[in-house]
Design a protein around this motif. Structure first.
Motif, PDB file in Angstrom:
ATOM      1  N   HIS A 258       0.843  -1.193   0.000  1.00 49.69           N
ATOM      2  CA  HIS A 258       0.000   0.000   0.000  1.00 49.69           C
ATOM      3  C   HIS A 258       0.880   1.246   0.000  1.00 49.69           C
ATOM      4  CE1 HIS A 258      -3.404  -2.494   2.090  1.00 49.69           C
ATOM      5  NE2 HIS A 258      -3.159  -2.883   0.847  1.00 49.69           N
ATOM      6  N   ILE A 259       0.664   2.111  -0.959  1.00 53.94           N
ATOM      7  CA  ILE A 259       1.452   3.341  -1.047  1.00 53.94           C
ATOM      8  C   ILE A 259       0.719   4.512  -0.404  1.00 53.94           C
ATOM      9  CG2 ILE A 259       2.659   2.589  -3.121  1.00 53.94           C
ATOM     10  CD1 ILE A 259       0.749   4.296  -4.769  1.00 53.94           C
ATOM     11  N   ARG A 260      -0.493   4.254   0.103  1.00 54.75           N
ATOM     12  CA  ARG A 260      -1.254   5.284   0.812  1.00 54.75           C
ATOM     13  C   ARG A 260      -1.911   4.660   2.038  1.00 54.75           C
ATOM     14  NH1 ARG A 260      -1.749   6.506  -4.588  1.00 54.75           N
ATOM     15  NH2 ARG A 260      -1.063   8.626  -5.127  1.00 54.75           N
ATOM     16  N   ASP A 261      -2.391   5.521   2.922  1.00 57.54           N
ATOM     17  CA  ASP A 261      -3.020   5.036   4.150  1.00 57.54           C
ATOM     18  C   ASP A 261      -4.257   4.210   3.812  1.00 57.54           C
ATOM     19  OD1 ASP A 261      -1.115   6.341   5.601  1.00 57.54           O
ATOM     20  OD2 ASP A 261      -2.324   8.143   5.930  1.00 57.54           O
ATOM     21  N   PHE A 262      -4.363   3.082   4.480  1.00 58.25           N
ATOM     22  CA  PHE A 262      -5.496   2.191   4.256  1.00 58.25           C
ATOM     23  C   PHE A 262      -6.646   2.580   5.177  1.00 58.25           C
ATOM     24  CE2 PHE A 262      -7.673  -1.778   5.591  1.00 58.25           C
ATOM     25  CZ  PHE A 262      -8.332  -2.028   4.400  1.00 58.25           C
ATOM     26  N   ASP A 263      -7.817   2.747   4.590  1.00 54.99           N
ATOM     27  CA  ASP A 263      -9.019   3.063   5.348  1.00 54.99           C
ATOM     28  C   ASP A 263      -9.757   1.758   5.642  1.00 54.99           C
ATOM     29  OD1 ASP A 263     -11.342   3.979   6.447  1.00 54.99           O
ATOM     30  OD2 ASP A 263     -11.812   5.413   4.857  1.00 54.99           O
ATOM     31  N   PRO A 264      -9.866   1.374   6.913  1.00 53.98           N
ATOM     32  CA  PRO A 264     -10.539   0.097   7.228  1.00 53.98           C
ATOM     33  C   PRO A 264     -11.967   0.019   6.711  1.00 53.98           C
ATOM     34  CG  PRO A 264      -9.359   0.942   9.143  1.00 53.98           C
ATOM     35  CD  PRO A 264      -9.339   2.034   8.117  1.00 53.98           C
ATOM     36  N   SER A 265     -12.601   1.158   6.536  1.00 54.53           N
ATOM     37  CA  SER A 265     -13.975   1.145   6.027  1.00 54.53           C
ATOM     38  C   SER A 265     -14.031   1.049   4.506  1.00 54.53           C
ATOM     39  CB  SER A 265     -14.712   2.412   6.477  1.00 54.53           C
ATOM     40  OG  SER A 265     -14.107   3.575   5.916  1.00 54.53           O
ATOM     41  N   THR A 302      -1.929  -5.654 -17.169  1.00 53.09           N
ATOM     42  CA  THR A 302      -1.489  -4.532 -16.339  1.00 53.09           C
ATOM     43  C   THR A 302      -2.444  -4.422 -15.164  1.00 53.09           C
ATOM     44  OG1 THR A 302      -0.555  -3.365 -18.240  1.00 53.09           O
ATOM     45  CG2 THR A 302      -1.055  -2.058 -16.289  1.00 53.09           C
ATOM     46  N   PHE A 303      -1.905  -4.433 -13.950  1.00 55.61           N
ATOM     47  CA  PHE A 303      -2.738  -4.544 -12.754  1.00 55.61           C
ATOM     48  C   PHE A 303      -2.505  -3.367 -11.806  1.00 55.61           C
ATOM     49  CE2 PHE A 303      -1.607  -8.781 -14.268  1.00 55.61           C
ATOM     50  CZ  PHE A 303      -2.848  -9.378 -14.406  1.00 55.61           C
ATOM     51  N   ALA A 304      -3.460  -3.214 -10.888  1.00 58.34           N
ATOM     52  CA  ALA A 304      -3.345  -2.205  -9.831  1.00 58.34           C
ATOM     53  C   ALA A 304      -4.318  -2.569  -8.719  1.00 58.34           C
ATOM     54  CB  ALA A 304      -3.629  -0.807 -10.361  1.00 58.34           C
ATOM     55  N   LEU A 305      -4.155  -1.905  -7.598  1.00 59.69           N
ATOM     56  CA  LEU A 305      -5.042  -2.088  -6.447  1.00 59.69           C
ATOM     57  C   LEU A 305      -5.742  -0.759  -6.180  1.00 59.69           C
ATOM     58  CD1 LEU A 305      -5.930  -4.001  -4.098  1.00 59.69           C
ATOM     59  CD2 LEU A 305      -4.096  -2.963  -2.747  1.00 59.69           C
ATOM     60  N   ILE A 306      -7.072  -0.780  -6.207  1.00 59.13           N
ATOM     61  CA  ILE A 306      -7.860   0.440  -6.034  1.00 59.13           C
ATOM     62  C   ILE A 306      -8.769   0.280  -4.820  1.00 59.13           C
ATOM     63  CG2 ILE A 306      -9.657   1.898  -7.055  1.00 59.13           C
ATOM     64  CD1 ILE A 306      -8.485   1.355  -9.771  1.00 59.13           C
ATOM     65  N   MET A 307      -8.812   1.318  -4.000  1.00 61.50           N
ATOM     66  CA  MET A 307      -9.675   1.321  -2.818  1.00 61.50           C
ATOM     67  C   MET A 307     -10.857   2.253  -3.056  1.00 61.50           C
ATOM     68  SD  MET A 307      -8.768   2.314   1.157  1.00 61.50           S
ATOM     69  CE  MET A 307      -8.366   4.020   0.761  1.00 61.50           C
ATOM     70  N   GLN A 308     -12.041   1.758  -2.702  1.00 61.84           N
ATOM     71  CA  GLN A 308     -13.251   2.568  -2.789  1.00 61.84           C
ATOM     72  C   GLN A 308     -13.708   2.952  -1.384  1.00 61.84           C
ATOM     73  OE1 GLN A 308     -16.291   1.273  -5.821  1.00 61.84           O
ATOM     74  NE2 GLN A 308     -15.100  -0.629  -5.727  1.00 61.84           N
ATOM     75  N   THR A 309     -13.979   4.215  -1.196  1.00 58.08           N
ATOM     76  CA  THR A 309     -14.506   4.703   0.079  1.00 58.08           C
ATOM     77  C   THR A 309     -15.719   5.582  -0.193  1.00 58.08           C
ATOM     78  OG1 THR A 309     -12.936   6.555  -0.010  1.00 58.08           O
ATOM     79  CG2 THR A 309     -12.308   4.631   1.306  1.00 58.08           C
ATOM     80  N   SER A 310     -16.567   5.683   0.800  1.00 56.04           N
ATOM     81  CA  SER A 310     -17.758   6.520   0.662  1.00 56.04           C
ATOM     82  C   SER A 310     -17.353   7.981   0.592  1.00 56.04           C
ATOM     83  CB  SER A 310     -18.701   6.302   1.850  1.00 56.04           C
ATOM     84  OG  SER A 310     -19.076   4.943   1.946  1.00 56.04           O
ATOM     85  N   ARG A 311     -18.088   8.708  -0.187  1.00 52.12           N
ATOM     86  CA  ARG A 311     -17.808  10.141  -0.278  1.00 52.12           C
ATOM     87  C   ARG A 311     -18.154  10.818   1.039  1.00 52.12           C
ATOM     88  NH1 ARG A 311     -16.347  12.001  -5.024  1.00 52.12           N
ATOM     89  NH2 ARG A 311     -16.720  10.743  -6.892  1.00 52.12           N
ATOM     90  N   HIS A 461      -6.698  14.403   9.022  1.00 51.69           N
ATOM     91  CA  HIS A 461      -6.979  15.646   9.744  1.00 51.69           C
ATOM     92  C   HIS A 461      -5.788  16.083  10.593  1.00 51.69           C
ATOM     93  CE1 HIS A 461     -11.204  15.502   8.553  1.00 51.69           C
ATOM     94  NE2 HIS A 461     -11.203  14.217   8.859  1.00 51.69           N
ATOM     95  N   CYS A 462      -4.598  15.563  10.269  1.00 53.21           N
ATOM     96  CA  CYS A 462      -3.366  15.906  10.993  1.00 53.21           C
ATOM     97  C   CYS A 462      -3.500  15.583  12.478  1.00 53.21           C
ATOM     98  CB  CYS A 462      -2.996  17.376  10.783  1.00 53.21           C
ATOM     99  SG  CYS A 462      -2.486  17.741   9.093  1.00 53.21           S
ATOM    100  N   TRP A 463      -3.933  14.372  12.746  1.00 54.04           N
ATOM    101  CA  TRP A 463      -4.056  13.873  14.108  1.00 54.04           C
ATOM    102  C   TRP A 463      -3.508  12.453  14.123  1.00 54.04           C
ATOM    103  CZ3 TRP A 463      -3.843  14.680  18.880  1.00 54.04           C
ATOM    104  CH2 TRP A 463      -4.477  13.901  19.853  1.00 54.04           C
ATOM    105  N   ILE A 464      -3.641  11.756  15.230  1.00 50.71           N
ATOM    106  CA  ILE A 464      -3.126  10.395  15.346  1.00 50.71           C
ATOM    107  C   ILE A 464      -3.921   9.464  14.426  1.00 50.71           C
ATOM    108  CG2 ILE A 464      -2.825   8.458  16.930  1.00 50.71           C
ATOM    109  CD1 ILE A 464      -2.464  10.480  19.171  1.00 50.71           C
ATOM    110  N   LYS A 465      -3.207   8.584  13.715  1.00 51.23           N
ATOM    111  CA  LYS A 465      -3.875   7.622  12.847  1.00 51.23           C
ATOM    112  C   LYS A 465      -4.558   6.540  13.680  1.00 51.23           C
ATOM    113  CE  LYS A 465      -0.653   8.301   9.016  1.00 51.23           C
ATOM    114  NZ  LYS A 465       0.336   7.669   8.115  1.00 51.23           N
ATOM    115  N   MET A 466      -5.675   6.068  13.158  1.00 48.37           N
ATOM    116  CA  MET A 466      -6.479   5.100  13.896  1.00 48.37           C
ATOM    117  C   MET A 466      -6.044   3.654  13.667  1.00 48.37           C
ATOM    118  SD  MET A 466      -8.477   7.033  15.541  1.00 48.37           S
ATOM    119  CE  MET A 466      -9.108   8.708  15.517  1.00 48.37           C
ATOM    120  N   ASP A 467      -5.288   3.391  12.584  1.00 42.23           N
ATOM    121  CA  ASP A 467      -4.926   2.010  12.297  1.00 42.23           C
ATOM    122  C   ASP A 467      -3.778   1.559  13.194  1.00 42.23           C
ATOM    123  OD1 ASP A 467      -3.207   3.770  11.142  1.00 42.23           O
ATOM    124  OD2 ASP A 467      -2.836   2.598   9.342  1.00 42.23           O
ATOM    125  N   LYS A 468      -3.592   0.252  13.254  1.00 40.43           N
ATOM    126  CA  LYS A 468      -2.547  -0.403  14.051  1.00 40.43           C
ATOM    127  C   LYS A 468      -2.689  -0.137  15.549  1.00 40.43           C
ATOM    128  CE  LYS A 468       0.907  -0.286  10.361  1.00 40.43           C
ATOM    129  NZ  LYS A 468       2.271   0.111   9.964  1.00 40.43           N
TER     130      LYS A 468
END
Length: 484
Positions: A258-265, A302-311, A461-468
């Motif tokens: 993952h090259i970006r933060d993963f959103d559990p939702s 050619t492959f990639a991994l895409i994450m979908q999140t609610s707007r 939001h420039c605060w502590i990350k919720m993951d891990k």
């Protein structure tokens, strides 16, 4: 002087002239022979070129040219012309240095296009992406050479990484090693593919594109629901160049970091590129966590991994205004309380150090939080600054709770003694000692948190990350303070 002396001098000069003439004639002959043996490629004015001679097995000359006007600001026509030249390369085998030089030239041109035409329509971007993919796969196929056992070639550039693995009829092992790049890896049964081939040989080319998402955007992943698409991996491609039987014996597994933060939702999808869009046919998520995802596919592409999140819900202006007013009112009262405790001393036996530092910690924390949220759009792209702000907020809020604990302890001592604190207690509970407890404890917690999980700071939001579970670096000490 005698006549014989002049005769000798004339003979010597004549001899020297003959020697010089002979040497000049030899030099001219050597130069003409060298000049005739060089294959000269004429280049028109205002043209910059890369000319590469193919290996001895091929007599072709690789001449890739890029117009001078295209070097600083590349247009679509320049890039298309360049990539067409790459596709027209007839050499079957090229040295690694030639391939990397041409790849750098092509990707630099594509980056110039993105900089000069930020408003390019999706169809143009997809078209450019297809050309770059096709040319890259054509180039990397020239690294494949015949081998009786096995061989491999790899390279790393700023925009692309690649690895080629080849096996022959006498390959000494039953399974090839995993093909790795910085942000991805691939497991493929190349031995099985080779055994099903008539020549008993096969080759696989694996490439990871670090900037391809700028052309093949995640928004090209069309879904029925209106969601936010985020590219979670580098774009990768896998091909079987110069292999007669390209049928897979087993599904191919790709491990994508993952090259970006993963959103559990969010919802992750393993997709492959099909002309003008990302689709999921034949690919599935085999395993995933917060750091990487394993995709399994029954074909190569050619492959990639895409994450979908609610707007995110649209912000309510009235609620934002109410929040702003409340924070400002809180800052005013914190300031008044700080002035009151600092300037008013009713009794020498009353220690206001804890109250003053509570106000200082919470005042600075709320002020920093207010400024951060007001200018979040400017701060968020600066990841280091955002992480520093979140760490400072962690320290200030935690210090506020520690000072609350100290104030509670002082009140307990006062109530227990019901009299002036003894001289020994005064020494132990001096202002300097209290400041050490109030700030050093919070500083130690933040430093340990940074050491254990360095990437834990700097959320959206420039605060502590919720993951891990990193949020417990704040909630844990707070819960202990509240319980005690």
């Amino acid at each position: 002087m005698s006549m014989s002396w002049f005769v000798h001098m004339a003979v010597i000069l004549h001899t020297v002239q003959v020697i010089i003439f002979t040497q000049a004639l030899c030099f001219i002959c050597v130069f003409v022979h060298w000049y005739s043996s060089v294959n000269i490629v004429s280049v028109p004015p205002n043209i910059s070129s890369i000319t590469t001679v193919a290996p001895e097995t091929s007599s072709a000359v690789i001449n890739i040219t890029l117009q001078e006007g295209c070097t600083s600001q590349t247009s679509g026509g320049c890039l298309q012309n360049l990539l067409e030249q790459i596709e027209n390369i007839t050499a079957q085998v090229l040295p690694l240095s030639t391939v990397t030089n041409i790849l750098m030239m092509a990707f630099n041109a594509s980056e110039n296009i993105l900089e000069s035409s930020s408003s390019a329509n999706p169809a143009e971007l997809a078209s450019y992406g297809n050309l770059v993919l096709k040319s890259s796969e054509r180039l990397i196929s020239t690294l494949v050479k015949q081998t009786d056992t096995n061989d491999s070639v790899s390279f790393t550039l700023a925009a692309v990484e690649g690895q080629v693995f080849m096996v022959g009829p006498q390959v000494p092992f039953e399974k090839i090693p995993r093909l790795d790049t910085t942000n991805s890896s691939m497991d493929i049964d190349l031995i099985g593919i080779a055994k099903n081939s008539k020549e008993r040989s096969a080759a696989v080319a694996f490439m990871s594109y670090n900037t391809m998402e700028n052309l093949l955007k995640p928004d090209f992943f069309n879904t029925s629901s209106d969601t936010v698409k985020t590219m979670m991996s580098t774009v990768i491609s896998a091909t079987l160049p110069k292999t007669t039987n390209t049928e897979l014996t087993k599904p191919v597994n790709f491990t994508l970091k993952h090259i970006r933060d993963f959103d559990p939702s969010g919802s992750l999808s393993c997709v492959y590129w099909n002309i003008s869009e990302w689709i999921v046919d034949g690919c599935s998520v085999l395993k995933t966590n917060s750091s990487y995802t394993v995709c399994s596919c029954v074909h190569l592409s050619t492959f990639a991994l895409i994450m979908q999140t609610s707007r995110p819900a649209e912000s309510d202006s009235r609620l934002d205004l109410l929040n702003l007013v409340c924070v400002i009112v809180g800052l005013v009262f914190f300031s008044l309380a700080l002035l009151t405790f600092a300037l008013c001393q009713w009794s020498s036996g009353v220690n206001n150090v804890a109250r003053i530092n509570i106000c200082i910690s919470l005042l600075l924390a709320h002020l920093l939080f207010l400024l951060t949220q007001r200018f979040l759009s400017l701060i968020r792209p600066q990841q280091v600054l955002c992480a520093m702000i979140s760490g400072l907020l962690h320290f200030l809020f935690l210090s506020g709770f520690v000072w609350m604990f100290i104030e509670a302890a002082l009140l307990f001592i006062c109530v227990k003694n019901l009299s002036q604190i003894s001289s020994k207690d005064r020494e132990v509970l001096s202002s300097g000692f209290l400041c050490v407890i109030g700030y050093v404890f919070a500083l130690v917690v933040v430093c340990v948190s940074v050491g254990v999980v360095p990437e834990g700071y700097g959320s959206e939001h420039c605060w502590i990350k919720m993951d891990k579970g990193f949020i417990w670096s704040f909630l844990g000490p707070v819960c202990v303070i509240l319980v005690v």
